[in-house]
Motif scaffolding. Structure first.
Motif, short mmCIF file in Angstrom:
data_model
loop_
_atom_site.label_atom_id
_atom_site.label_comp_id
_atom_site.label_asym_id
_atom_site.label_seq_id
_atom_site.Cartn_x
_atom_site.Cartn_y
_atom_site.Cartn_z
N CYS A 151 53.26 31.41 49.47
CA CYS A 151 54.08 32.53 48.99
C CYS A 151 53.53 33.05 47.67
O CYS A 151 53.38 34.27 47.48
N SER A 152 53.21 32.15 46.75
CA SER A 152 52.64 32.54 45.47
C SER A 152 51.31 33.26 45.65
O SER A 152 51.01 34.24 44.95
N ALA A 153 50.49 32.79 46.59
CA ALA A 153 49.20 33.42 46.85
C ALA A 153 49.38 34.85 47.37
O ALA A 153 48.66 35.76 46.96
N ALA A 154 50.35 35.04 48.26
CA ALA A 154 50.61 36.39 48.80
C ALA A 154 51.10 37.33 47.71
O ALA A 154 50.69 38.50 47.64
N LEU A 155 51.96 36.83 46.83
CA LEU A 155 52.48 37.66 45.74
C LEU A 155 51.37 38.01 44.75
O LEU A 155 51.32 39.13 44.22
N ALA A 156 50.47 37.07 44.49
CA ALA A 156 49.35 37.33 43.60
C ALA A 156 48.42 38.39 44.20
O ALA A 156 47.95 39.29 43.50
N ARG A 157 48.15 38.29 45.51
CA ARG A 157 47.30 39.28 46.17
C ARG A 157 47.91 40.67 46.09
O ARG A 157 47.21 41.67 45.89
N GLN A 158 49.22 40.75 46.24
CA GLN A 158 49.89 42.05 46.17
C GLN A 158 49.75 42.67 44.78
O GLN A 158 49.49 43.88 44.64
N LEU A 159 49.90 41.85 43.74
CA LEU A 159 49.73 42.36 42.38
C LEU A 159 48.31 42.87 42.15
O LEU A 159 48.10 43.89 41.48
N ILE A 160 47.33 42.18 42.70
CA ILE A 160 45.94 42.61 42.57
C ILE A 160 45.72 43.92 43.30
O ILE A 160 45.02 44.82 42.81
N GLU A 177 30.89 48.99 39.85
CA GLU A 177 32.13 49.04 39.07
C GLU A 177 33.20 48.14 39.70
O GLU A 177 33.93 47.42 39.00
N ILE A 178 33.30 48.18 41.04
CA ILE A 178 34.28 47.34 41.74
C ILE A 178 33.92 45.86 41.58
O ILE A 178 34.80 45.02 41.37
N LEU A 179 32.62 45.57 41.63
CA LEU A 179 32.18 44.19 41.47
C LEU A 179 32.54 43.66 40.10
O LEU A 179 33.03 42.52 39.96
N ASP A 180 32.35 44.47 39.07
CA ASP A 180 32.75 44.07 37.72
C ASP A 180 34.26 43.86 37.63
O ASP A 180 34.73 42.91 36.99
N TRP A 181 34.99 44.74 38.28
CA TRP A 181 36.46 44.67 38.26
C TRP A 181 36.95 43.38 38.91
O TRP A 181 37.85 42.72 38.40
N LEU A 182 36.32 43.01 40.01
CA LEU A 182 36.72 41.79 40.72
C LEU A 182 36.43 40.53 39.92
O LEU A 182 37.08 39.50 40.10
N GLY A 183 35.46 40.61 39.01
CA GLY A 183 35.10 39.45 38.20
C GLY A 183 35.78 39.41 36.86
O GLY A 183 35.43 38.55 36.02
N SER A 184 36.74 40.27 36.62
CA SER A 184 37.38 40.36 35.31
C SER A 184 38.86 40.02 35.39
O SER A 184 39.48 40.12 36.45
N THR A 185 39.40 39.61 34.26
CA THR A 185 40.85 39.38 34.20
C THR A 185 41.61 40.70 34.24
O THR A 185 42.80 40.71 34.54
N GLN A 186 40.93 41.80 33.96
CA GLN A 186 41.56 43.12 34.07
C GLN A 186 41.92 43.40 35.53
O GLN A 186 42.95 44.01 35.81
N GLY A 187 41.05 42.95 36.44
CA GLY A 187 41.32 43.20 37.85
C GLY A 187 42.14 42.11 38.50
O GLY A 187 43.15 42.38 39.16
N ILE A 188 41.73 40.86 38.33
CA ILE A 188 42.47 39.74 38.93
C ILE A 188 43.58 39.35 37.97
O ILE A 188 43.44 38.44 37.14
N VAL A 189 44.70 40.05 38.07
CA VAL A 189 45.78 39.94 37.09
C VAL A 189 46.72 38.78 37.39
O VAL A 189 47.57 38.44 36.55
N ALA A 190 46.61 38.17 38.57
CA ALA A 190 47.54 37.09 38.93
C ALA A 190 46.81 36.03 39.75
O ALA A 190 45.88 36.34 40.50
N THR A 191 47.21 34.80 39.59
CA THR A 191 46.68 33.71 40.40
C THR A 191 47.87 32.92 40.97
O THR A 191 48.91 32.80 40.32
N PRO A 192 47.72 32.36 42.17
CA PRO A 192 48.81 31.56 42.75
C PRO A 192 48.96 30.24 42.03
O PRO A 192 48.02 29.73 41.42
N HIS A 193 50.15 29.67 42.12
CA HIS A 193 50.37 28.36 41.50
C HIS A 193 50.07 27.25 42.51
O HIS A 193 50.26 27.39 43.71
N SER A 194 49.55 26.16 41.99
CA SER A 194 49.29 24.99 42.81
C SER A 194 49.74 23.76 42.03
O SER A 194 50.03 23.84 40.83
#
Length: 300
Positions: A151-160, A177-194
């Motif tokens: 559930c956390s993973a799905a919610l994180a993907r939605q935020l991204i 530009e997309i590749l840089d975005w994918l590797g930055s905290t600016q783009g990957i704004v959420a991570t799932p909890h484990s």
């Protein structure tokens, strides 16, 4: 003064005529030899007291019967012999005997990618009983693993996804530009909890078992879960572990079902009681699931 002249208070009649299910000792320190490892263990040893008029058992006889563990490898046959010795030394007093042995097994586990390896400890308890001539042995093992919440993973993907829309709406999409975005905290704004999780395995073993299949059971469980905790790691191992978690999203219900399928197909196991505990990082409480198959617990 000889031992025959010393008072034996335990042989006196009890003040109340009440038979007892279990009398003995808990927390006996002893060495054991199992799977080629010399280990420190703690034992709980006891017998039934069928004659309610007898005040007590001979605890020293149980203690002395355990001395065989100093030199002989622990296996089901040896346990049966010890239990029979418990009963034989309490003739006319006991018809049931019990022995539980608690220890920590050490296995050297390789890293996921790099050539590193390290020792990992697994709590193990072996429970055995001899009741009216019927021998029963049970193997308990704890296995630790990582669990990432679906559930956390799905919610994180939605935020991204939403962040991607915000950042690239009405813009020409450039690969770099997309590749840089994918590797930055600016783009990957959420991570799932484990969370670090534990599988508690209680296994009834087949009568044909000659040695305890401890490492085999652990391997089957860790393979089914896919995210066993690691020992020594390099960055490439940590990345591989992150990939394993991402490819093995699981609720506690998923984890216990995986274990159920894996252990039911294990020839040395004839029944089990499984419990998984996910020590939630989102909540202050744990998520727990249990599953049983052909389970009949007979030990104390």
């Amino acid at each position: 003064m000889t031992s025959h002249s010393l008072p034996d208070v335990a042989s006196q009649n009890a003040s109340q005529n009440i038979p007892l299910d279990w009398v003995g000792m808990c927390g006996i320190a002893l060495p054991i030899l199992i799977d080629g490892q010399r280990l420190t263990a703690i034992a709980d040893a006891g017998v039934s007291l069928e004659d309610g008029e007898v005040r007590g058992i001979h605890m020293s006889r149980l203690f002395l019967a355990l001395k065989v563990l100093d030199s002989q490898p622990l296996n089901p046959l040896l346990l049966k012999k010890i239990l029979q010795r418990f009963i034989d030394t309490h003739d006319d007093l006991s018809i049931c005997a019990y022995l539980n042995i608690h220890t920590q097994m050490l296995f050297n586990r390789p890293a996921l990618v790099s050539p590193l390896s390290g020792w990992k400890s697994y709590p193990v308890t072996i429970k055995s009983s001899l009741k009216n001539g019927m021998f029963h042995v049970e193997l308990n093992v704890d296995v630790k693993y990582s669990s990432t919440c679906p559930c956390s993973a799905a919610l994180a993907r939605q935020l991204i996804q939403h962040k991607f829309i915000d950042d690239f709406a009405n813009k020409t999409l450039l690969h770099a530009e997309i590749l840089d975005w994918l590797g930055s905290t600016q783009g990957i704004v959420a991570t799932p909890h484990s969370q670090r999780s534990t599988a508690h395995l209680q296994l009834n073993l087949s009568e044909e078992v000659v040695d305890f299949p401890i490492e085999h059971v652990i391997d089957k469980a860790e393979e089914a879960l896919g995210t066993a905790v690691q020992t020594a790691v390099k960055r490439e191992d940590e990345q591989a572990f992150a990939l394993a978690n991402g490819q093995n999203l699981m609720f506690c219900e998923d984890a216990v079902r995986r274990l159920h399928v894996a252990l039911k197909s294990t020839s040395t196991v004839k029944g089990f009681n499984l419990k998984v505990v996910h020590a939630e990082s989102l909540h202050s409480h744990d998520a727990v699931a249990q599953s049983r198959w052909n389970w009949l617990c007979q030990t104390v």
